[in-house]
Design a protein around this motif. Structure first.
Motif, PDB file in Angstrom:
ATOM      1  N   LYS A   1       7.762  31.978  96.162  1.00  0.00           N
ATOM      2  CA  LYS A   1       7.294  31.276  94.971  1.00  0.00           C
ATOM      3  C   LYS A   1       6.611  32.198  93.967  1.00  0.00           C
ATOM      4  O   LYS A   1       6.591  31.901  92.772  1.00  0.00           O
ATOM      5  N   VAL A   2       6.051  33.316  94.418  1.00  0.00           N
ATOM      6  CA  VAL A   2       5.407  34.222  93.456  1.00  0.00           C
ATOM      7  C   VAL A   2       6.447  34.861  92.546  1.00  0.00           C
ATOM      8  O   VAL A   2       6.179  35.109  91.360  1.00  0.00           O
ATOM      9  N   PHE A   3       7.637  35.130  93.066  1.00  0.00           N
ATOM     10  CA  PHE A   3       8.690  35.727  92.256  1.00  0.00           C
ATOM     11  C   PHE A   3       9.234  34.722  91.240  1.00  0.00           C
ATOM     12  O   PHE A   3       9.563  35.089  90.104  1.00  0.00           O
ATOM     13  N   ILE A   4       9.325  33.462  91.647  1.00  0.00           N
ATOM     14  CA  ILE A   4       9.716  32.410  90.698  1.00  0.00           C
ATOM     15  C   ILE A   4       8.685  32.319  89.585  1.00  0.00           C
ATOM     16  O   ILE A   4       9.024  32.162  88.407  1.00  0.00           O
ATOM     17  N   LEU A   5       7.418  32.455  89.950  1.00  0.00           N
ATOM     18  CA  LEU A   5       6.338  32.393  88.963  1.00  0.00           C
ATOM     19  C   LEU A   5       6.469  33.492  87.919  1.00  0.00           C
ATOM     20  O   LEU A   5       6.366  33.217  86.709  1.00  0.00           O
TER      21      LEU A   5
ATOM     22  N   ASP B   1      13.495  14.075  92.720  1.00  0.00           N
ATOM     23  CA  ASP B   1      12.814  15.369  92.745  1.00  0.00           C
ATOM     24  C   ASP B   1      11.987  15.563  94.005  1.00  0.00           C
ATOM     25  O   ASP B   1      11.747  16.692  94.439  1.00  0.00           O
ATOM     26  N   LYS B   2      11.541  14.472  94.579  1.00  0.00           N
ATOM     27  CA  LYS B   2      10.504  14.557  95.602  1.00  0.00           C
ATOM     28  C   LYS B   2      11.051  15.034  96.947  1.00  0.00           C
ATOM     29  O   LYS B   2      12.033  14.500  97.458  1.00  0.00           O
ATOM     30  N   VAL B   3      10.384  16.063  97.489  1.00  0.00           N
ATOM     31  CA  VAL B   3      10.711  16.554  98.823  1.00  0.00           C
ATOM     32  C   VAL B   3       9.418  16.697  99.608  1.00  0.00           C
ATOM     33  O   VAL B   3       8.322  16.763  99.048  1.00  0.00           O
ATOM     34  N   GLY B   4       9.574  16.747 100.923  1.00  0.00           N
ATOM     35  CA  GLY B   4       8.408  16.831 101.793  1.00  0.00           C
ATOM     36  C   GLY B   4       7.919  18.252 101.972  1.00  0.00           C
ATOM     37  O   GLY B   4       8.169  19.127 101.144  1.00  0.00           O
ATOM     38  N   GLY B   5       7.235  18.480 103.086  1.00  0.00           N
ATOM     39  CA  GLY B   5       6.632  19.780 103.312  1.00  0.00           C
ATOM     40  C   GLY B   5       5.337  19.907 102.538  1.00  0.00           C
ATOM     41  O   GLY B   5       4.651  18.918 102.276  1.00  0.00           O
ATOM     42  N   SER B   6       4.999  21.129 102.161  1.00  0.00           N
ATOM     43  CA  SER B   6       3.718  21.356 101.501  1.00  0.00           C
ATOM     44  C   SER B   6       3.707  20.816 100.080  1.00  0.00           C
ATOM     45  O   SER B   6       4.733  20.712  99.419  1.00  0.00           O
ATOM     46  N   GLY B   7       2.500  20.461  99.627  1.00  0.00           N
ATOM     47  CA  GLY B   7       2.337  19.996  98.258  1.00  0.00           C
ATOM     48  C   GLY B   7       1.849  18.569  98.164  1.00  0.00           C
ATOM     49  O   GLY B   7       1.691  17.879  99.171  1.00  0.00           O
TER      50      GLY B   7
ATOM     51  N   THR C   1       8.152  23.412  92.947  1.00  0.00           N
ATOM     52  CA  THR C   1       8.990  24.609  93.037  1.00  0.00           C
ATOM     53  C   THR C   1      10.440  24.285  92.741  1.00  0.00           C
ATOM     54  O   THR C   1      11.106  24.988  91.967  1.00  0.00           O
ATOM     55  N   ASN C   2      10.951  23.206  93.335  1.00  0.00           N
ATOM     56  CA  ASN C   2      12.353  22.849  93.117  1.00  0.00           C
ATOM     57  C   ASN C   2      12.632  22.467  91.669  1.00  0.00           C
ATOM     58  O   ASN C   2      13.695  22.792  91.121  1.00  0.00           O
ATOM     59  N   ILE C   3      11.686  21.800  91.041  1.00  0.00           N
ATOM     60  CA  ILE C   3      11.844  21.471  89.622  1.00  0.00           C
ATOM     61  C   ILE C   3      11.954  22.749  88.794  1.00  0.00           C
ATOM     62  O   ILE C   3      12.814  22.875  87.910  1.00  0.00           O
ATOM     63  N   LEU C   4      11.089  23.712  89.080  1.00  0.00           N
ATOM     64  CA  LEU C   4      11.112  24.965  88.324  1.00  0.00           C
ATOM     65  C   LEU C   4      12.377  25.773  88.622  1.00  0.00           C
ATOM     66  O   LEU C   4      12.927  26.425  87.717  1.00  0.00           O
ATOM     67  N   ILE C   5      12.860  25.729  89.859  1.00  0.00           N
ATOM     68  CA  ILE C   5      14.132  26.399  90.154  1.00  0.00           C
ATOM     69  C   ILE C   5      15.253  25.804  89.311  1.00  0.00           C
ATOM     70  O   ILE C   5      16.087  26.528  88.745  1.00  0.00           O
ATOM     71  N   ASP C   6      15.281  24.471  89.207  1.00  0.00           N
ATOM     72  CA  ASP C   6      16.299  23.820  88.384  1.00  0.00           C
ATOM     73  C   ASP C   6      16.150  24.187  86.911  1.00  0.00           C
ATOM     74  O   ASP C   6      17.143  24.405  86.202  1.00  0.00           O
ATOM     75  N   GLU C   7      14.906  24.260  86.436  1.00  0.00           N
ATOM     76  CA  GLU C   7      14.665  24.590  85.025  1.00  0.00           C
ATOM     77  C   GLU C   7      15.067  26.034  84.716  1.00  0.00           C
ATOM     78  O   GLU C   7      15.592  26.323  83.636  1.00  0.00           O
ATOM     79  N   LEU C   8      14.820  26.934  85.655  1.00  0.00           N
ATOM     80  CA  LEU C   8      15.073  28.360  85.420  1.00  0.00           C
ATOM     81  C   LEU C   8      16.484  28.778  85.812  1.00  0.00           C
ATOM     82  O   LEU C   8      17.046  29.706  85.210  1.00  0.00           O
ATOM     83  N   GLY C   9      17.046  28.137  86.827  1.00  0.00           N
ATOM     84  CA  GLY C   9      18.361  28.503  87.336  1.00  0.00           C
ATOM     85  C   GLY C   9      18.265  29.469  88.499  1.00  0.00           C
ATOM     86  O   GLY C   9      17.683  30.548  88.368  1.00  0.00           O
TER      87      GLY C   9
ATOM     88  N   ASN D   1      18.030  31.817  98.081  1.00  0.00           N
ATOM     89  CA  ASN D   1      19.343  31.293  98.455  1.00  0.00           C
ATOM     90  C   ASN D   1      19.399  29.772  98.536  1.00  0.00           C
ATOM     91  O   ASN D   1      20.495  29.207  98.592  1.00  0.00           O
ATOM     92  N   ARG D   2      18.242  29.139  98.576  1.00  0.00           N
ATOM     93  CA  ARG D   2      18.212  27.677  98.660  1.00  0.00           C
ATOM     94  C   ARG D   2      16.910  27.162  98.071  1.00  0.00           C
ATOM     95  O   ARG D   2      15.936  27.891  97.924  1.00  0.00           O
ATOM     96  N   LYS D   3      16.904  25.879  97.755  1.00  0.00           N
ATOM     97  CA  LYS D   3      15.679  25.227  97.303  1.00  0.00           C
ATOM     98  C   LYS D   3      14.803  24.878  98.510  1.00  0.00           C
ATOM     99  O   LYS D   3      15.223  24.975  99.662  1.00  0.00           O
ATOM    100  N   MET D   4      13.592  24.474  98.218  1.00  0.00           N
ATOM    101  CA  MET D   4      12.657  24.121  99.286  1.00  0.00           C
ATOM    102  C   MET D   4      13.105  22.820  99.957  1.00  0.00           C
ATOM    103  O   MET D   4      13.553  21.885  99.289  1.00  0.00           O
ATOM    104  N   MET D   5      12.984  22.792 101.278  1.00  0.00           N
ATOM    105  CA  MET D   5      13.294  21.602 102.079  1.00  0.00           C
ATOM    106  C   MET D   5      14.736  21.131 101.920  1.00  0.00           C
ATOM    107  O   MET D   5      15.028  19.946 102.046  1.00  0.00           O
TER     108      MET D   5
END
Length: 279
Positions: free
Chosen positions: A65-69, A93-99, A128-136, A155-159
């Motif tokens: 996540k720091v690299f995405i940031l 958008d909603k996934v489990g795990g941390s947050g 994180t997944n929202i930002l991955i989608d926004e950034l590509g 290589n994949r999104k979270m969860m």
């Protein structure tokens, strides 16, 4: 709990960093003193020099996540994204795990700034997944290559349970993470304002179970990551007068005991801090 810095503290920290090239005292670290297991790897920056042990590509967990940031803030600096841009949370958008976003009502309005903070401070998987989608995802990977993070790959999104079942993972290394934190500490990742913002998010890290607990009198801008048999913690560790720092990254991919791994990493953090001699 370690001391948390407000915005003025962050500005003072970065001003101190810009003024002083770290030459932290005094004993050269010897990694063999710390009995790192084959499944453990580490990065240390002190005395103006960096060193690694066992650094190789491993599962990143939430350290990715720091690299995405930093890629997000590259886009912000270019004017392609604004931190004030608004996103409306969708049920999908909603996934489990941390947050914590998983518990937010659908239709909640969130700024990019809020999503970035949640991704780091709360390690929020939905943000994180929202930002991955926004950034590509491919754009993020191109950024990683361009920045020289050769062991790091998204290589994949979270969860993403389907991808996980196929053995698809995200990767990084102690070297890549250490270099990322060093660039941030030196103010070289992005613009001055962006660097300060990223440090602010890291200072707000809510997972303080490992290095922060071991060093309660230090101001620590860090990130953690965890999966089954994987535990990571690392970041920038500032001294009391906010003018010097060192960087410590501790990673374990394949531990036998979570509790013993955290205990071991805490002992390493305490010994490194003693050797750095900031007291």
């Amino acid at each position: 709990m370690p001391k948390q810095a407000d915005s003025n503290d962050i500005i003072s920290l970065q001003q101190g960093i810009n003024r002083v090239d770290p030459t932290i005292n005094k004993t050269e670290n010897k990694w063999e003193d710390f009995n790192l297991a084959p499944s453990e790897s580490a990065y240390l920056y002190m005395n103006g020099k960096s060193s690694t042990v066992h650094s190789h590509r491993i599962k990143s967990a939430s350290m990715i996540k720091v690299f995405i940031l930093s890629y997000l803030f590259e886009k912000v600096d270019k004017g392609e994204i604004s931190l004030q841009d608004i996103y409306v949370l969708k049920p999908s958008d909603k996934v489990g795990g941390s947050g914590i976003l998983y518990g937010y009502e659908s239709g909640s309005i969130l700024s990019i700034d809020a999503l970035a903070r949640l991704m780091i401070a709360e390690s929020d998987n939905t943000a994180t997944n929202i930002l991955i989608d926004e950034l590509g995802l491919e754009n993020i990977n191109s950024y990683l290559l361009n920045q020289g993070y050769m062991d790091t790959q998204l290589n994949r999104k979270m969860m993403d349970l389907i991808a996980i079942d196929k053995g698809i993972e995200n990767y990084t290394s102690a070297k890549d993470l250490g270099n990322w934190f060093l660039k941030l500490a030196k103010g070289e990742l992005a613009s001055d304002l962006a660097n300060k913002k990223m440090i602010h998010y890291l200072l707000e890290q809510t997972d303080t179970e490992c290095i922060s607990l071991a060093l309660p009198n230090r101001v620590i801008a860090h990130k953690t990551g965890e999966l089954a048999s994987v535990y990571h913690d690392g970041g920038i560790i500032y001294n009391g007068n906010q003018s010097d720092y060192y960087i410590l990254v501790l990673l374990s991919d394949g531990y036998d005991s979570r509790a013993e791994t955290i205990k071991h990493f805490q002992s390493i953090a305490k010994e490194v801090d003693r050797k750095v001699n900031l007291k």
